[in-house]
Design a protein around this motif. Structure first.
Motif, short mmCIF file in Angstrom:
data_model
loop_
_atom_site.label_atom_id
_atom_site.label_comp_id
_atom_site.label_asym_id
_atom_site.label_seq_id
_atom_site.Cartn_x
_atom_site.Cartn_y
_atom_site.Cartn_z
N SER A 1 0.93 -1.15 -0.08
CA SER A 1 0.03 0.05 0.02
C SER A 1 1.06 1.24 0.02
N HIS A 2 0.39 2.24 -0.41
CA HIS A 2 1.29 3.66 -0.53
C HIS A 2 1.70 3.80 1.08
N ARG A 3 0.88 3.67 2.03
CA ARG A 3 1.14 4.20 3.34
C ARG A 3 2.12 3.48 3.82
N LEU A 4 1.93 2.17 3.88
CA LEU A 4 3.05 1.07 4.44
C LEU A 4 4.21 1.34 3.72
N ALA A 5 4.22 0.96 2.45
CA ALA A 5 5.76 1.31 1.71
C ALA A 5 6.15 2.55 1.98
#
Length: 409
Positions: free
Chosen positions: A230-234
Protein backbone atom coordinates in the motif's frame (compact mmCIF):
# COMPACT_ATOMS: atom_id res chain seq x y z
CA UNK A 1 18.67 -14.40 41.27
CA UNK A 2 20.10 -14.52 44.70
CA UNK A 3 21.43 -18.02 43.94
CA UNK A 4 24.36 -18.77 46.19
CA UNK A 5 25.72 -21.60 44.07
CA UNK A 6 26.04 -23.93 47.07
CA UNK A 7 25.74 -27.65 46.66
CA UNK A 8 22.56 -29.44 47.63
CA UNK A 9 19.24 -27.78 48.18
CA UNK A 10 18.52 -24.19 49.03
CA UNK A 11 18.45 -23.44 52.77
CA UNK A 12 14.72 -24.12 52.93
CA UNK A 13 15.20 -27.38 51.05
CA UNK A 14 12.67 -26.43 48.39
CA UNK A 15 14.63 -26.35 45.13
CA UNK A 16 16.85 -28.82 43.32
CA UNK A 17 20.54 -28.04 43.43
CA UNK A 18 20.56 -27.15 39.78
CA UNK A 19 18.04 -26.34 37.09
CA UNK A 20 19.03 -27.36 33.60
CA UNK A 21 17.71 -25.53 30.58
CA UNK A 22 20.34 -26.34 27.98
CA UNK A 23 20.45 -24.00 25.03
CA UNK A 24 17.97 -21.52 26.52
CA UNK A 25 20.44 -20.29 29.14
CA UNK A 26 22.96 -19.46 26.42
CA UNK A 27 20.58 -16.90 24.95
CA UNK A 28 18.69 -16.04 28.13
CA UNK A 29 21.21 -16.38 30.98
CA UNK A 30 20.06 -16.25 34.60
CA UNK A 31 21.45 -12.73 35.06
CA UNK A 32 19.26 -11.47 32.22
CA UNK A 33 16.18 -13.20 33.65
CA UNK A 34 16.92 -11.55 36.98
CA UNK A 35 17.07 -8.11 35.35
CA UNK A 36 13.78 -8.39 33.48
CA UNK A 37 12.03 -9.67 36.58
CA UNK A 38 13.37 -6.71 38.54
CA UNK A 39 12.39 -4.19 35.85
CA UNK A 40 8.88 -5.62 35.57
CA UNK A 41 8.54 -5.98 39.35
CA UNK A 42 7.57 -9.63 39.01
CA UNK A 43 10.24 -11.22 41.18
CA UNK A 44 8.77 -12.99 44.19
CA UNK A 45 8.71 -11.09 47.46
CA UNK A 46 8.96 -14.23 49.54
CA UNK A 47 10.48 -17.66 49.09
CA UNK A 48 8.21 -19.77 46.92
CA UNK A 49 8.09 -23.33 45.74
CA UNK A 50 8.04 -21.85 42.23
CA UNK A 51 10.26 -18.75 42.20
CA UNK A 52 9.73 -16.35 39.31
CA UNK A 53 13.03 -17.14 37.57
CA UNK A 54 12.10 -20.82 37.41
CA UNK A 55 8.64 -19.97 36.06
CA UNK A 56 10.21 -17.93 33.23
CA UNK A 57 12.26 -20.91 32.08
CA UNK A 58 9.22 -23.14 32.50
CA UNK A 59 7.19 -20.90 30.18
CA UNK A 60 9.92 -21.12 27.54
CA UNK A 61 10.33 -24.87 27.97
CA UNK A 62 6.61 -25.40 27.33
CA UNK A 63 7.31 -24.68 23.65
CA UNK A 64 10.40 -26.89 23.52
CA UNK A 65 8.35 -29.89 24.55
CA UNK A 66 5.07 -28.98 22.86
CA UNK A 67 5.58 -31.61 20.18
CA UNK A 68 6.25 -34.31 22.75
CA UNK A 69 2.79 -34.14 24.31
CA UNK A 70 4.14 -33.09 27.67
CA UNK A 71 1.84 -31.55 30.25
CA UNK A 72 2.80 -28.87 32.75
CA UNK A 73 4.21 -31.20 35.38
CA UNK A 74 6.10 -33.29 32.82
CA UNK A 75 7.76 -30.20 31.37
CA UNK A 76 8.81 -28.97 34.79
CA UNK A 77 10.15 -32.44 35.61
CA UNK A 78 12.30 -32.34 32.47
CA UNK A 79 13.33 -28.79 33.19
CA UNK A 80 14.59 -29.55 36.65
CA UNK A 81 16.19 -32.70 35.23
CA UNK A 82 15.19 -34.81 38.18
CA UNK A 83 18.18 -33.56 40.13
CA UNK A 84 16.14 -33.24 43.30
CA UNK A 85 15.95 -37.01 43.32
CA UNK A 86 19.74 -37.15 43.38
CA UNK A 87 19.74 -35.19 46.62
CA UNK A 88 16.49 -36.48 48.07
CA UNK A 89 18.00 -39.26 50.18
CA UNK A 90 20.58 -36.96 51.75
CA UNK A 91 17.97 -34.29 52.51
CA UNK A 92 15.55 -36.75 54.06
CA UNK A 93 18.36 -38.30 56.08
CA UNK A 94 19.13 -34.83 57.43
CA UNK A 95 15.48 -34.31 58.32
CA UNK A 96 14.79 -31.86 55.47
CA UNK A 97 11.50 -31.66 53.67
CA UNK A 98 12.97 -31.82 50.19
CA UNK A 99 11.50 -30.39 46.98
CA UNK A 100 8.61 -31.93 45.09
CA UNK A 101 6.97 -31.12 41.80
CA UNK A 102 3.97 -28.79 42.16
CA UNK A 103 0.59 -29.71 40.72
CA UNK A 104 -0.63 -28.28 37.42
CA UNK A 105 -2.94 -25.66 39.02
CA UNK A 106 0.03 -24.22 40.91
CA UNK A 107 1.98 -23.96 37.66
CA UNK A 108 -0.91 -22.15 36.01
CA UNK A 109 -1.09 -19.71 38.92
CA UNK A 110 2.67 -19.16 38.68
CA UNK A 111 2.35 -18.31 34.99
CA UNK A 112 -0.32 -15.75 35.80
CA UNK A 113 1.86 -14.27 38.52
CA UNK A 114 4.71 -13.27 36.18
CA UNK A 115 2.50 -12.25 33.23
CA UNK A 116 3.81 -11.53 29.74
CA UNK A 117 6.15 -8.56 30.20
CA UNK A 118 9.25 -10.47 31.36
CA UNK A 119 8.98 -12.90 28.45
CA UNK A 120 8.47 -10.05 25.98
CA UNK A 121 11.59 -8.31 27.29
CA UNK A 122 13.61 -11.50 26.90
CA UNK A 123 12.57 -11.79 23.26
CA UNK A 124 13.31 -8.13 22.58
CA UNK A 125 16.77 -8.58 24.10
CA UNK A 126 17.58 -11.50 21.80
CA UNK A 127 15.81 -10.29 18.65
CA UNK A 128 17.99 -9.34 15.72
CA UNK A 129 19.81 -10.79 12.73
CA UNK A 130 22.42 -13.50 13.15
CA UNK A 131 23.64 -13.96 9.58
CA UNK A 132 27.13 -12.79 8.69
CA UNK A 133 28.55 -11.43 5.46
CA UNK A 134 29.15 -14.19 2.97
CA UNK A 135 26.49 -16.60 4.23
CA UNK A 136 24.38 -17.86 1.36
CA UNK A 137 20.91 -16.39 1.09
CA UNK A 138 21.36 -13.73 3.77
CA UNK A 139 22.41 -10.76 1.60
CA UNK A 140 21.81 -9.46 -1.91
CA UNK A 141 24.52 -7.11 -3.13
CA UNK A 142 25.22 -5.96 0.40
CA UNK A 143 21.60 -5.59 1.50
CA UNK A 144 20.36 -7.90 4.25
CA UNK A 145 17.20 -9.71 3.12
CA UNK A 146 14.38 -9.33 5.65
CA UNK A 147 11.13 -11.21 5.17
CA UNK A 148 7.84 -9.81 6.46
CA UNK A 149 4.90 -12.15 6.76
CA UNK A 150 2.04 -13.08 9.03
CA UNK A 151 -0.27 -15.87 10.11
CA UNK A 152 -2.84 -16.79 12.73
CA UNK A 153 -3.08 -19.28 15.58
CA UNK A 154 -6.18 -20.81 17.13
CA UNK A 155 -6.81 -20.20 20.82
CA UNK A 156 -8.79 -22.12 23.44
CA UNK A 157 -12.47 -21.29 23.18
CA UNK A 158 -13.08 -19.32 26.37
CA UNK A 159 -15.23 -16.28 27.00
CA UNK A 160 -12.17 -14.18 27.84
CA UNK A 161 -10.37 -15.15 24.64
CA UNK A 162 -13.52 -14.65 22.54
CA UNK A 163 -13.93 -11.14 23.92
CA UNK A 164 -10.37 -10.05 23.10
CA UNK A 165 -9.46 -12.30 20.14
CA UNK A 166 -12.66 -12.78 18.17
CA UNK A 167 -12.28 -15.05 15.17
CA UNK A 168 -13.92 -14.91 11.76
CA UNK A 169 -17.59 -15.67 11.30
CA UNK A 170 -20.03 -16.29 8.48
CA UNK A 171 -23.69 -17.08 8.01
CA UNK A 172 -23.14 -20.36 9.81
CA UNK A 173 -21.84 -18.62 12.91
CA UNK A 174 -18.43 -17.89 14.41
CA UNK A 175 -15.34 -19.96 13.74
CA UNK A 176 -14.71 -22.85 16.15
CA UNK A 177 -11.84 -21.02 17.84
CA UNK A 178 -10.82 -17.46 18.62
CA UNK A 179 -7.71 -16.45 16.70
CA UNK A 180 -4.62 -14.37 17.31
CA UNK A 181 -3.02 -12.73 14.28
CA UNK A 182 0.72 -12.13 14.23
CA UNK A 183 3.35 -10.67 11.93
CA UNK A 184 7.10 -11.17 12.02
CA UNK A 185 10.16 -9.65 10.38
CA UNK A 186 12.70 -12.43 9.89
CA UNK A 187 16.18 -12.59 8.42
CA UNK A 188 16.29 -14.62 5.21
CA UNK A 189 18.00 -18.01 5.36
CA UNK A 190 18.56 -18.03 9.14
CA UNK A 191 14.97 -17.30 10.15
CA UNK A 192 16.20 -15.07 12.98
CA UNK A 193 13.47 -12.71 14.14
CA UNK A 194 14.12 -8.98 14.07
CA UNK A 195 10.73 -8.30 15.59
CA UNK A 196 7.22 -9.66 16.09
CA UNK A 197 3.78 -8.23 16.68
CA UNK A 198 0.37 -9.77 17.34
CA UNK A 199 -3.20 -8.79 18.08
CA UNK A 200 -6.81 -9.80 17.50
CA UNK A 201 -7.69 -11.59 14.29
CA UNK A 202 -9.59 -8.48 13.19
CA UNK A 203 -6.35 -6.48 13.10
CA UNK A 204 -4.92 -6.50 9.59
CA UNK A 205 -1.38 -7.60 8.78
CA UNK A 206 -0.31 -4.12 7.54
CA UNK A 207 -1.34 -2.60 10.87
CA UNK A 208 0.70 -5.15 12.79
CA UNK A 209 3.63 -4.63 10.41
CA UNK A 210 3.79 -0.98 11.49
CA UNK A 211 4.81 -2.19 14.93
CA UNK A 212 7.98 -3.58 13.31
CA UNK A 213 9.15 -0.34 11.69
CA UNK A 214 11.57 0.28 14.54
CA UNK A 215 13.42 -2.95 13.64
CA UNK A 216 13.96 -1.91 10.01
CA UNK A 217 16.64 0.43 8.73
CA UNK A 218 19.36 1.18 6.17
CA UNK A 219 21.12 -1.78 4.65
CA UNK A 220 17.99 -3.95 4.50
CA UNK A 221 15.87 -5.16 1.61
CA UNK A 222 12.42 -6.15 2.83
CA UNK A 223 10.40 -8.86 1.09
CA UNK A 224 6.64 -9.12 1.50
CA UNK A 225 3.67 -10.76 -0.17
CA UNK A 226 0.54 -9.29 -1.75
CA UNK A 227 -1.20 -8.49 1.54
CA UNK A 228 1.21 -5.71 2.48
CA UNK A 229 1.57 -3.41 -0.52
CA UNK A 230 0.00 0.00 0.00
CA UNK A 231 1.13 3.58 -0.44
CA UNK A 232 1.07 4.23 3.30
CA UNK A 233 3.02 1.17 4.47
CA UNK A 234 5.52 1.36 1.62
CA UNK A 235 6.22 4.98 2.46
CA UNK A 236 6.63 4.17 6.14
CA UNK A 237 9.11 1.37 5.40
CA UNK A 238 11.11 3.56 3.02
CA UNK A 239 11.23 6.27 5.69
CA UNK A 240 13.23 3.87 7.90
CA UNK A 241 15.96 3.71 5.25
CA UNK A 242 15.12 0.13 4.28
CA UNK A 243 14.35 -0.85 0.68
CA UNK A 244 11.44 -2.98 -0.48
CA UNK A 245 10.76 -5.77 -2.94
CA UNK A 246 7.08 -6.61 -2.52
CA UNK A 247 4.61 -8.49 -4.62
CA UNK A 248 1.49 -6.73 -5.90
CA UNK A 249 -1.96 -8.24 -6.18
CA UNK A 250 -3.27 -8.92 -9.65
CA UNK A 251 -5.90 -6.24 -9.07
CA UNK A 252 -3.35 -3.62 -8.00
CA UNK A 253 -3.12 -0.89 -10.66
CA UNK A 254 0.34 0.46 -11.48
CA UNK A 255 0.27 2.27 -14.78
CA UNK A 256 3.67 2.46 -16.54
CA UNK A 257 5.18 5.93 -16.87
CA UNK A 258 8.53 4.85 -18.31
CA UNK A 259 9.67 1.49 -19.72
CA UNK A 260 13.26 0.58 -18.89
CA UNK A 261 15.71 -1.18 -21.20
CA UNK A 262 15.43 -4.52 -19.36
CA UNK A 263 11.66 -4.69 -19.76
CA UNK A 264 10.78 -3.53 -16.26
CA UNK A 265 9.03 -0.18 -15.95
CA UNK A 266 8.63 2.76 -13.61
CA UNK A 267 5.24 3.54 -12.13
CA UNK A 268 3.81 5.81 -9.47
CA UNK A 269 2.38 4.36 -6.30
CA UNK A 270 -0.20 6.95 -5.34
CA UNK A 271 -2.13 7.42 -2.09
CA UNK A 272 -5.78 6.34 -2.11
CA UNK A 273 -8.38 8.99 -2.80
CA UNK A 274 -8.85 11.23 0.20
CA UNK A 275 -5.41 10.47 1.62
CA UNK A 276 -2.41 12.75 1.59
CA UNK A 277 1.16 12.11 0.58
CA UNK A 278 3.36 12.38 -2.50
CA UNK A 279 3.35 9.58 -5.08
CA UNK A 280 6.19 7.07 -4.74
CA UNK A 281 8.18 6.20 -7.85
CA UNK A 282 8.51 2.42 -8.06
CA UNK A 283 10.01 -0.05 -10.47
CA UNK A 284 7.74 -2.89 -11.52
CA UNK A 285 9.09 -6.29 -12.55
CA UNK A 286 6.74 -8.80 -14.16
CA UNK A 287 7.70 -12.40 -14.88
CA UNK A 288 6.54 -16.01 -14.93
CA UNK A 289 8.45 -19.12 -13.94
CA UNK A 290 8.71 -21.92 -16.50
CA UNK A 291 9.27 -25.53 -15.53
CA UNK A 292 9.57 -28.86 -17.31
CA UNK A 293 8.27 -32.15 -15.94
CA UNK A 294 10.14 -35.43 -16.09
CA UNK A 295 7.97 -36.33 -19.08
CA UNK A 296 9.06 -33.24 -20.97
CA UNK A 297 5.86 -31.24 -20.50
CA UNK A 298 6.33 -27.52 -19.97
CA UNK A 299 4.27 -25.32 -17.67
CA UNK A 300 4.29 -21.71 -16.56
CA UNK A 301 3.50 -20.20 -13.20
CA UNK A 302 1.08 -17.40 -12.55
CA UNK A 303 2.30 -13.90 -13.29
CA UNK A 304 4.50 -12.41 -10.59
CA UNK A 305 4.43 -8.63 -10.26
CA UNK A 306 7.15 -7.25 -7.98
CA UNK A 307 7.39 -3.65 -6.84
CA UNK A 308 10.68 -2.15 -5.67
CA UNK A 309 12.31 1.20 -4.98
CA UNK A 310 15.60 -0.10 -6.48
CA UNK A 311 15.21 1.73 -9.77
CA UNK A 312 18.54 1.29 -11.57
CA UNK A 313 18.38 -1.84 -13.80
CA UNK A 314 22.15 -1.85 -14.26
CA UNK A 315 22.84 -1.91 -10.53
CA UNK A 316 19.85 -4.08 -9.67
CA UNK A 317 19.17 -6.52 -12.46
CA UNK A 318 15.68 -7.84 -12.95
CA UNK A 319 16.97 -11.41 -12.76
CA UNK A 320 18.74 -10.85 -9.42
CA UNK A 321 15.63 -9.33 -7.87
CA UNK A 322 13.34 -12.03 -9.28
CA UNK A 323 15.65 -14.66 -7.80
CA UNK A 324 15.73 -12.91 -4.43
CA UNK A 325 11.97 -12.76 -3.97
CA UNK A 326 11.43 -16.53 -3.53
CA UNK A 327 13.55 -16.36 -0.38
CA UNK A 328 10.46 -14.71 1.12
CA UNK A 329 8.89 -18.14 1.05
CA UNK A 330 11.44 -19.01 3.70
CA UNK A 331 9.41 -16.77 6.00
CA UNK A 332 6.44 -19.03 5.39
CA UNK A 333 8.73 -21.85 6.45
CA UNK A 334 9.53 -19.89 9.60
CA UNK A 335 5.83 -19.62 10.27
CA UNK A 336 5.50 -23.32 9.59
CA UNK A 337 8.14 -23.97 12.24
CA UNK A 338 6.07 -22.12 14.79
CA UNK A 339 2.86 -23.91 13.93
CA UNK A 340 4.15 -27.43 13.25
CA UNK A 341 7.67 -28.13 14.51
CA UNK A 342 6.97 -26.23 17.74
CA UNK A 343 3.32 -27.23 17.83
CA UNK A 344 3.41 -30.61 16.10
CA UNK A 345 0.41 -29.82 13.94
CA UNK A 346 -1.58 -28.52 16.91
CA UNK A 347 -1.71 -24.74 16.55
CA UNK A 348 -4.11 -24.22 19.46
CA UNK A 349 -2.35 -22.40 22.29
CA UNK A 350 -2.85 -23.43 25.90
CA UNK A 351 -3.85 -20.11 27.42
CA UNK A 352 -7.45 -19.37 28.38
CA UNK A 353 -7.10 -15.61 28.88
CA UNK A 354 -5.54 -12.76 26.84
CA UNK A 355 -2.61 -12.15 29.20
CA UNK A 356 -1.71 -15.83 29.06
CA UNK A 357 -1.97 -15.74 25.26
CA UNK A 358 0.42 -12.78 25.18
CA UNK A 359 2.87 -14.59 27.45
CA UNK A 360 2.68 -17.71 25.30
CA UNK A 361 3.19 -15.81 22.05
CA UNK A 362 6.25 -13.96 23.34
CA UNK A 363 7.62 -17.28 24.61
CA UNK A 364 7.04 -18.79 21.19
CA UNK A 365 9.05 -16.03 19.52
CA UNK A 366 11.73 -16.15 22.22
CA UNK A 367 12.25 -19.90 21.80
CA UNK A 368 12.31 -19.58 18.02
CA UNK A 369 14.95 -16.86 18.30
CA UNK A 370 17.08 -19.01 20.59
CA UNK A 371 17.00 -21.81 18.01
CA UNK A 372 17.71 -19.41 15.14
CA UNK A 373 20.77 -18.16 16.97
CA UNK A 374 21.88 -21.75 17.47
CA UNK A 375 21.49 -22.32 13.72
CA UNK A 376 23.41 -19.11 12.98
CA UNK A 377 26.35 -20.21 15.11
CA UNK A 378 26.35 -23.64 13.49
CA UNK A 379 26.28 -22.12 10.01
CA UNK A 380 29.10 -19.71 10.78
CA UNK A 381 31.21 -22.43 12.39
CA UNK A 382 30.76 -25.12 9.74
CA UNK A 383 30.33 -22.97 6.64
CA UNK A 384 27.01 -24.67 5.93
CA UNK A 385 24.35 -22.40 4.40
CA UNK A 386 21.91 -21.63 7.25
CA UNK A 387 18.88 -22.61 5.21
CA UNK A 388 20.38 -26.10 4.87
CA UNK A 389 20.38 -26.65 8.63
CA UNK A 390 17.21 -28.38 9.79
CA UNK A 391 15.10 -26.35 12.21
CA UNK A 392 13.54 -29.58 13.44
CA UNK A 393 16.96 -31.00 14.27
CA UNK A 394 17.87 -27.81 16.10
CA UNK A 395 14.63 -28.09 18.10
CA UNK A 396 15.40 -31.71 18.95
CA UNK A 397 18.94 -30.82 19.99
CA UNK A 398 17.65 -28.00 22.18
CA UNK A 399 15.05 -30.12 23.94
CA UNK A 400 17.55 -32.97 24.31
CA UNK A 401 19.99 -30.53 25.90
CA UNK A 402 17.66 -30.29 28.88
CA UNK A 403 19.57 -32.15 31.51
CA UNK A 404 23.03 -31.69 29.94
CA UNK A 405 23.65 -28.03 30.73
CA UNK A 406 23.08 -26.45 34.07
CA UNK A 407 23.43 -23.41 36.28
CA UNK A 408 23.28 -23.15 40.03
CA UNK A 409 20.00 -21.86 41.53
Amino acid sequence: MGHDGSEGLSPEGWLPDRVTVGVLTRVYPPELVDRVLAVTDTAEVRRRLLPSWLVVYFVLALWLFRGRNCGYVQVLARLTSGLHFQRRAAVLAAGGAGWSLPASPSLGEARARIGSDPVRMLFEHAAGPVGVEGQAGVFLHGLRLVQIDGSTCDLPDTQANRAFFPGPSNAGGPAPFPKVRWVIAAEAATGALLGASFGPWSTGEPALARDLLGQLGPGMLTLADRNFLSHRLAGEVLATGAHLLWRAKATFTLAPVHVLDDGSYLAELTPPRGSEGPPLTMRVIEYTVHSTTAGGDESSSELFCLVTDLLDPEEWSMLDLARAYPTRWGCETVIGHHKTDLGEGRPVLRSKDPEGVAQEMWALFAVHQALARLIGVAADTTGTPPDRISFRRALTAASDSIGTAAFPP
